[in-house]
Design a protein around this motif. Structure first.
Motif, short mmCIF file in Angstrom:
data_model
loop_
_atom_site.label_atom_id
_atom_site.label_comp_id
_atom_site.label_asym_id
_atom_site.label_seq_id
_atom_site.Cartn_x
_atom_site.Cartn_y
_atom_site.Cartn_z
N THR A 28 -5.79 8.09 -1.07
CA THR A 28 -4.55 8.06 -1.12
C THR A 28 -4.07 9.09 -0.17
OG1 THR A 28 -4.54 7.40 -3.37
CG2 THR A 28 -2.49 8.51 -2.91
N ARG A 30 3.50 7.80 -1.16
CA ARG A 30 1.93 7.98 -0.59
C ARG A 30 1.41 6.31 -0.09
NH1 ARG A 30 2.84 11.20 -4.71
NH2 ARG A 30 1.96 13.31 -4.80
N SER A 89 -1.79 4.25 -0.33
CA SER A 89 -3.22 4.22 -0.94
C SER A 89 -3.78 2.74 -0.15
CB SER A 89 -3.01 3.97 -2.36
OG SER A 89 -2.39 4.95 -3.07
N ASN A 117 0.77 -0.99 0.03
CA ASN A 117 -0.03 0.10 -0.11
C ASN A 117 0.72 1.27 0.05
OD1 ASN A 117 -2.03 -2.00 2.41
ND2 ASN A 117 -2.86 -1.26 0.22
N ARG A 151 -7.78 0.63 0.33
CA ARG A 151 -9.38 0.96 0.46
C ARG A 151 -9.79 0.48 1.72
NH1 ARG A 151 -12.43 1.06 -3.85
NH2 ARG A 151 -10.53 0.53 -5.48
N LEU A 154 -11.54 4.20 -1.83
CA LEU A 154 -10.20 4.24 -2.12
C LEU A 154 -9.75 5.66 -1.77
CD1 LEU A 154 -7.66 2.77 -3.34
CD2 LEU A 154 -8.25 3.78 -5.50
N LYS A 157 -0.69 11.44 0.97
CA LYS A 157 0.75 11.79 0.76
C LYS A 157 1.49 11.68 2.13
CE LYS A 157 3.68 15.30 -1.52
NZ LYS A 157 4.80 14.48 -1.00
#
Length: 362
Positions: free
Chosen positions: A233, A214, A216, A209, A218, A231, A235
């Motif tokens: 994302t 980053r 990401s 992930n 779900r 979902l 930083k």
């Protein structure tokens, strides 16, 4: 070799000849099963027993519960939620499993459930609420998509009331926690503060992930306990990036026990509570960190859209959090987020990374 057969009772009897014979019974119906485990005859016997069980509780609360577990709504629940529902289902089946449909729509049934709820909630209000909520959910499904005409438990009054508008992790709480925390709990704190994610999502966060810049993922649970599948994302802050870049990869998961295994939900909760006690922190929960993150992001100048893109909240929920939490944090300096970031970089995130490097070197 002894094996465990789920839902099967195993009875051993000594015959007059001295021979030990084993008999198998289907637990729910007490039907004796033919053949040996794994044989076609044995499997046919189980199928017949299951069908008899279905016919036996057809038209009752027990039957509704089993039907509910065949729905798409049930399949969308997280496995931990299913386990909790099964525990509660067993209670209601023991109490009212044989109640027929007409009884489930009668006010007398509601009065009986509310009477139990009022008595049990005196000692355990949250558990009482949870049990009735699960029952009401099954009845709601049966009213909307099943055989019932109305949900007699609709609108029951909860016993447990919680207003956590003043519950927020301040920098002094974070510092106290990190001073006594194990490397695993320190990492959990850093991940929670820097990502704003739920405990369940953090425990499932895997190295794939993280792309070096980053995270990401779900998300799992929505406000109503359904699988949301949103979902998001995120930083990484400098502190979080440095922490992750220097962590040894002992598992496919980022956060693990000291032996490199996945945290069980209950074990993680026990370790978190133990650390809070040692730090002298009272009445602050793990999920209170999400409100802290939302508030600090707002104070750093992020708008609601930017905040929810990180935390995964709905716009309305994020605004509700700010309405509650900003009153508690209004005395914090305008540069609170900068201080928060710097504190974690110097006093927690980097210390976590350095400690992990030392431990790994050993």
């Amino acid at each position: 070799m002894r094996t465990h057969l789920k839902g099967i009772n195993i009875i051993r009897r000594r015959l007059a000849t001295g021979e030990i014979r084993t008999y198998y019974y289907h637990r729910a119906t007490n039907m004796r099963l033919a053949g040996e485990p794994g044989s076609p005859e044995f499997l046919d016997s189980i199928a017949a027993a299951v069908e008899q069980s279905r016919q036996r509780d057809a038209g009752t609360l027990g039957g509704l519960i089993r039907e509910f577990q065949q729905t798409a709504k049930w399949r969308r629940l997280a496995e931990s939620t299913k386990n909790e529902y099964r525990r509660i289902f067993k209670f209601w089946e023991d109490q009212y499993g044989t109640c027929p449909y007409p009884a489930l729509e009668d006010k007398a049934f509601r009065r009986a459930v509310i009477k139990w709820h009022d008595a049990f909630s005196e000692a355990k209000p949250r558990e009482a609420d949870n049990r009735v909520t699960v029952l009401a959910r099954v009845l709601s499904w049966a009213t909307r998509d099943g055989p019932l005409k109305r949900n007699i438990m609709d609108g029951f009054e909860r016993a447990y009331q919680s207003d956590r508008s003043d519950k927020i992790w301040l920098p002094e709480h974070v510092d106290a926690f990190l001073r006594v925390a194990s490397p695993e709990m320190k990492l959990a704190m850093v991940l929670a503060l820097h990502s704003g994610q739920r405990q369940g999502d953090i425990l499932q966060l895997a190295w794939n992930n993280y792309d070096g810049e980053r995270i990401s993922l779900r998300q799992g649970k929505s406000r109503r306990g359904k699988i949301e599948g949103r979902l998001v994302t995120i930083k990484c802050t400098r502190a979080l990036k440095e922490t992750l870049d220097h962590l040894p990869k002992r598992s496919t998961l980022i956060l693990t026990t000291k032996t490199g295994k996945a945290f069980k939900k209950r074990y993680f909760a026990l370790q978190w509570e133990k650390t809070c006690r040692e730090a002298g922190i009272e009445d602050l929960h793990f999920h209170d960190i999400r409100g802290t993150t939302v508030t600090m992001l707002f104070q750093a100048g992020c708008n609601l859209g930017e905040i929810v893109s990180i935390t995964g909240h709905s716009l309305r929920r994020a605004q509700d959090i700010l309405d509650k939490y900003l009153a508690r944090t209004s005395t914090m300096a305008d540069n609170a987020i900068a201080k928060f970031e710097n504190v974690l970089e110097t006093d927690s995130a980097k210390q976590t990374a350095k400690q992990d490097r030392k431990n790994h070197a050993k």
